[in-house]
Design a protein around this motif. Structure first.
Motif, PDB file in Angstrom:
ATOM      1  N   LEU A 175      -3.406   5.139   1.952  1.00 54.12           N
ATOM      2  CA  LEU A 175      -4.129   4.934   0.610  1.00 54.12           C
ATOM      3  C   LEU A 175      -4.411   6.484   0.028  1.00 54.12           C
ATOM      4  O   LEU A 175      -5.082   6.561  -1.188  1.00 54.12           O
ATOM      5  CB  LEU A 175      -5.283   4.201   0.693  1.00 54.12           C
ATOM      6  CG  LEU A 175      -5.489   2.827   1.272  1.00 54.12           C
ATOM      7  CD1 LEU A 175      -6.602   2.147   1.365  1.00 54.12           C
ATOM      8  CD2 LEU A 175      -4.405   2.059   0.135  1.00 54.12           C
ATOM      9  N   ASN A 176      -4.280   7.532   0.653  1.00 49.37           N
ATOM     10  CA  ASN A 176      -4.121   8.811  -0.008  1.00 49.37           C
ATOM     11  C   ASN A 176      -3.384   9.047  -1.181  1.00 49.37           C
ATOM     12  O   ASN A 176      -2.034   9.189  -1.048  1.00 49.37           O
ATOM     13  CB  ASN A 176      -3.958   9.793   1.127  1.00 49.37           C
ATOM     14  CG  ASN A 176      -4.385  11.304   0.930  1.00 49.37           C
ATOM     15  OD1 ASN A 176      -4.464  11.460  -0.286  1.00 49.37           O
ATOM     16  ND2 ASN A 176      -4.623  12.058   1.971  1.00 49.37           N
ATOM     17  N   PRO A 177      -3.959   9.320  -2.417  1.00 50.71           N
ATOM     18  CA  PRO A 177      -3.111   9.682  -3.565  1.00 50.71           C
ATOM     19  C   PRO A 177      -2.067  10.820  -3.170  1.00 50.71           C
ATOM     20  O   PRO A 177      -1.375  10.841  -4.250  1.00 50.71           O
ATOM     21  CB  PRO A 177      -4.226   9.950  -4.330  1.00 50.71           C
ATOM     22  CG  PRO A 177      -5.551  10.255  -3.733  1.00 50.71           C
ATOM     23  CD  PRO A 177      -5.366   9.582  -2.412  1.00 50.71           C
ATOM     24  N   ASP A 178      -2.301  11.822  -2.488  1.00 55.97           N
ATOM     25  CA  ASP A 178      -1.546  12.740  -2.115  1.00 55.97           C
ATOM     26  C   ASP A 178      -0.072  12.377  -1.863  1.00 55.97           C
ATOM     27  O   ASP A 178       0.871  13.160  -1.951  1.00 55.97           O
ATOM     28  CB  ASP A 178      -1.959  13.802  -1.097  1.00 55.97           C
ATOM     29  CG  ASP A 178      -3.404  14.620  -1.498  1.00 55.97           C
ATOM     30  OD1 ASP A 178      -3.720  14.568  -2.834  1.00 55.97           O
ATOM     31  OD2 ASP A 178      -3.992  15.035  -0.737  1.00 55.97           O
ATOM     32  N   VAL A 233       3.927   5.363  -3.735  1.00 51.72           N
ATOM     33  CA  VAL A 233       3.837   4.927  -2.277  1.00 51.72           C
ATOM     34  C   VAL A 233       2.924   4.139  -1.946  1.00 51.72           C
ATOM     35  O   VAL A 233       2.708   3.086  -1.258  1.00 51.72           O
ATOM     36  CB  VAL A 233       3.961   6.397  -1.167  1.00 51.72           C
ATOM     37  CG1 VAL A 233       3.909   5.898  -0.112  1.00 51.72           C
ATOM     38  CG2 VAL A 233       5.157   7.087  -1.696  1.00 51.72           C
ATOM     39  N   VAL A 234       1.601   4.677  -2.504  1.00 43.99           N
ATOM     40  CA  VAL A 234       0.263   3.960  -2.279  1.00 43.99           C
ATOM     41  C   VAL A 234       0.610   2.482  -2.811  1.00 43.99           C
ATOM     42  O   VAL A 234      -0.046   1.617  -2.221  1.00 43.99           O
ATOM     43  CB  VAL A 234      -0.904   4.784  -2.948  1.00 43.99           C
ATOM     44  CG1 VAL A 234      -2.084   3.815  -2.906  1.00 43.99           C
ATOM     45  CG2 VAL A 234      -1.204   6.056  -2.032  1.00 43.99           C
ATOM     46  N   ALA A 235       1.067   2.399  -4.073  1.00 41.64           N
ATOM     47  CA  ALA A 235       1.257   0.914  -4.455  1.00 41.64           C
ATOM     48  C   ALA A 235       1.993   0.125  -3.701  1.00 41.64           C
ATOM     49  O   ALA A 235       1.638  -1.019  -3.401  1.00 41.64           O
ATOM     50  CB  ALA A 235       1.836   1.186  -5.883  1.00 41.64           C
ATOM     51  N   LEU A 236       3.177   0.592  -3.076  1.00 43.45           N
ATOM     52  CA  LEU A 236       3.830  -0.148  -2.191  1.00 43.45           C
ATOM     53  C   LEU A 236       3.176  -0.596  -1.090  1.00 43.45           C
ATOM     54  O   LEU A 236       3.071  -1.667  -0.462  1.00 43.45           O
ATOM     55  CB  LEU A 236       5.164   0.700  -1.684  1.00 43.45           C
ATOM     56  CG  LEU A 236       6.328   0.942  -2.773  1.00 43.45           C
ATOM     57  CD1 LEU A 236       7.288   1.816  -2.255  1.00 43.45           C
ATOM     58  CD2 LEU A 236       6.954  -0.615  -3.327  1.00 43.45           C
ATOM     59  N   TYR A 237       2.305   0.303  -0.379  1.00 37.34           N
ATOM     60  CA  TYR A 237       1.459   0.027   0.752  1.00 37.34           C
ATOM     61  C   TYR A 237       0.597  -1.096   0.337  1.00 37.34           C
ATOM     62  O   TYR A 237       0.484  -2.353   1.057  1.00 37.34           O
ATOM     63  CB  TYR A 237       0.719   1.057   1.298  1.00 37.34           C
ATOM     64  CG  TYR A 237       1.861   1.902   2.195  1.00 37.34           C
ATOM     65  CD1 TYR A 237       2.033   1.435   3.480  1.00 37.34           C
ATOM     66  CD2 TYR A 237       1.922   3.288   2.003  1.00 37.34           C
ATOM     67  CE1 TYR A 237       2.698   2.324   4.546  1.00 37.34           C
ATOM     68  CE2 TYR A 237       2.418   4.012   3.034  1.00 37.34           C
ATOM     69  CZ  TYR A 237       3.029   3.455   3.952  1.00 37.34           C
ATOM     70  OH  TYR A 237       3.551   4.213   5.181  1.00 37.34           O
ATOM     71  N   VAL A 293       0.681  -8.948   0.054  1.00 42.50           N
ATOM     72  CA  VAL A 293       1.525 -10.008   0.397  1.00 42.50           C
ATOM     73  C   VAL A 293       1.201 -10.616   1.835  1.00 42.50           C
ATOM     74  O   VAL A 293       1.153 -11.739   1.974  1.00 42.50           O
ATOM     75  CB  VAL A 293       3.085  -9.390   0.416  1.00 42.50           C
ATOM     76  CG1 VAL A 293       4.127 -10.550   1.151  1.00 42.50           C
ATOM     77  CG2 VAL A 293       3.525  -9.143  -0.944  1.00 42.50           C
ATOM     78  N   PHE A 294       0.756  -9.634   2.579  1.00 40.53           N
ATOM     79  CA  PHE A 294       0.329 -10.216   3.849  1.00 40.53           C
ATOM     80  C   PHE A 294      -0.839 -11.059   3.686  1.00 40.53           C
ATOM     81  O   PHE A 294      -1.072 -12.275   4.472  1.00 40.53           O
ATOM     82  CB  PHE A 294      -0.049  -9.025   4.981  1.00 40.53           C
ATOM     83  CG  PHE A 294      -0.595  -9.443   6.011  1.00 40.53           C
ATOM     84  CD1 PHE A 294       0.187  -9.893   7.130  1.00 40.53           C
ATOM     85  CD2 PHE A 294      -2.112  -9.416   6.262  1.00 40.53           C
ATOM     86  CE1 PHE A 294      -0.350 -10.315   8.621  1.00 40.53           C
ATOM     87  CE2 PHE A 294      -2.563  -9.901   7.693  1.00 40.53           C
ATOM     88  CZ  PHE A 294      -1.851 -10.329   8.330  1.00 40.53           C
ATOM     89  N   ILE A 295      -1.880 -10.614   3.003  1.00 38.07           N
ATOM     90  CA  ILE A 295      -3.200 -11.179   2.949  1.00 38.07           C
ATOM     91  C   ILE A 295      -2.694 -12.700   2.154  1.00 38.07           C
ATOM     92  O   ILE A 295      -3.455 -13.833   2.658  1.00 38.07           O
ATOM     93  CB  ILE A 295      -4.032 -10.709   1.831  1.00 38.07           C
ATOM     94  CG1 ILE A 295      -4.680  -9.493   2.652  1.00 38.07           C
ATOM     95  CG2 ILE A 295      -5.124 -11.574   1.430  1.00 38.07           C
ATOM     96  CD1 ILE A 295      -5.511  -8.414   1.699  1.00 38.07           C
ATOM     97  N   VAL A 296      -1.905 -12.976   1.309  1.00 41.61           N
ATOM     98  CA  VAL A 296      -1.288 -14.172   0.763  1.00 41.61           C
ATOM     99  C   VAL A 296      -0.671 -14.985   1.655  1.00 41.61           C
ATOM    100  O   VAL A 296      -1.315 -16.403   1.954  1.00 41.61           O
ATOM    101  CB  VAL A 296      -0.466 -13.983  -0.387  1.00 41.61           C
ATOM    102  CG1 VAL A 296       0.091 -15.374  -0.842  1.00 41.61           C
ATOM    103  CG2 VAL A 296      -1.195 -13.432  -1.584  1.00 41.61           C
ATOM    104  N   LEU A 297       0.041 -14.558   2.782  1.00 40.90           N
ATOM    105  CA  LEU A 297       0.793 -15.284   3.690  1.00 40.90           C
ATOM    106  C   LEU A 297      -0.153 -15.537   4.687  1.00 40.90           C
ATOM    107  O   LEU A 297      -0.212 -16.856   5.170  1.00 40.90           O
ATOM    108  CB  LEU A 297       1.892 -14.378   4.188  1.00 40.90           C
ATOM    109  CG  LEU A 297       3.208 -14.090   3.172  1.00 40.90           C
ATOM    110  CD1 LEU A 297       4.056 -13.423   4.031  1.00 40.90           C
ATOM    111  CD2 LEU A 297       3.697 -15.306   2.838  1.00 40.90           C
TER     112      LEU A 297
END
Length: 202
Positions: free
Chosen positions: A164-167, A172-176, A182-186
């Motif tokens: 979650l590091n903005p650096d 990239v953070v958005a993809l994570y 998606v995992f939480i929904v599944l």
């Protein structure tokens, strides 16, 4: 059987309290300790949620009000969150220092409780049957938590987990974040599906 199930849940509550307290006693002595940072970890919060869910379930059992919809939603959501903690830690963070220096506490919070909570939800019948639209309720808390963390990362620079590091770049953070969502929904769909099963009557 009911006595056994209630005893297991009580042990789970005690284990969470003991594990968090043990880690807090160590972390609070560090120069870098910050109350809001310590309790800002999703690991800590999801374990508190599942402990509260089990405690509330024990109270409902004592009052003979098992299987109420509101409590089942809370317990189902807590199961999703603690399962997310287990999966994310053991895939993305297992080799990363996430400031859980007490090893047995780390194992309880990241391995034992996630596994037990999912099994408890799967096996024991004292829960209402949920419907699939309830999965969106499961996303509310993680969404709020994520917004707070992203704001903190952009302002004071503190983030609980490296991905979650903005650096890294917000792309990239958005993809994570998308992957975790998606995992939480599944997982939510799976938890709702499990609520239809009645494997062990309690």
């Amino acid at each position: 059987m009911r006595t056994l199930v209630n005893s297991l849940r009580l042990l789970a509550v005690i284990a969470v309290v003991a594990a968090i307290l043990a880690q807090w006693l160590v972390s609070s002595k560090l120069d870098t300790y910050n109350f809001f940072n310590f309790f800002g970890y999703f690991t800590i919060q999801s374990n508190i949620f599942i402990a509260l869910a089990f405690a509330a379930t024990l109270v409902a059992a004592a009052r003979r009000k098992r299987g109420e919809l509101g409590l089942s939603l809370f317990r189902g959501a807590s199961t999703v969150y603690i399962a997310t903690t287990g999966i994310v830690y053991n895939t993305l963070l297992v080799s990363v220092d996430v400031q859980t220096s007490v090893q047995w506490s780390n194992d309880v919070l990241h391995r034992v409780l996630p596994v037990y909570a999912v099994l408890d939800w799967l096996l024991f019948s004292d829960r209402a049957r949920l419907v699939f639209r309830h999965v969106w309720w499961f996303l509310l808390y993680p969404a709020v938590w994520l917004v707070v963390i992203l704001v903190r990362g952009a302002t004071d620079g503190w983030v609980p987990y490296p991905f979650l590091n903005p650096d890294l770049g917000y792309g990239v953070v958005a993809l994570y974040c998308l992957g975790v969502a998606v995992f939480i929904v599944l997982m939510g769909v799976l938890v709702i599906g499990m609520s239809r099963l009645r494997l062990v009557k309690v």
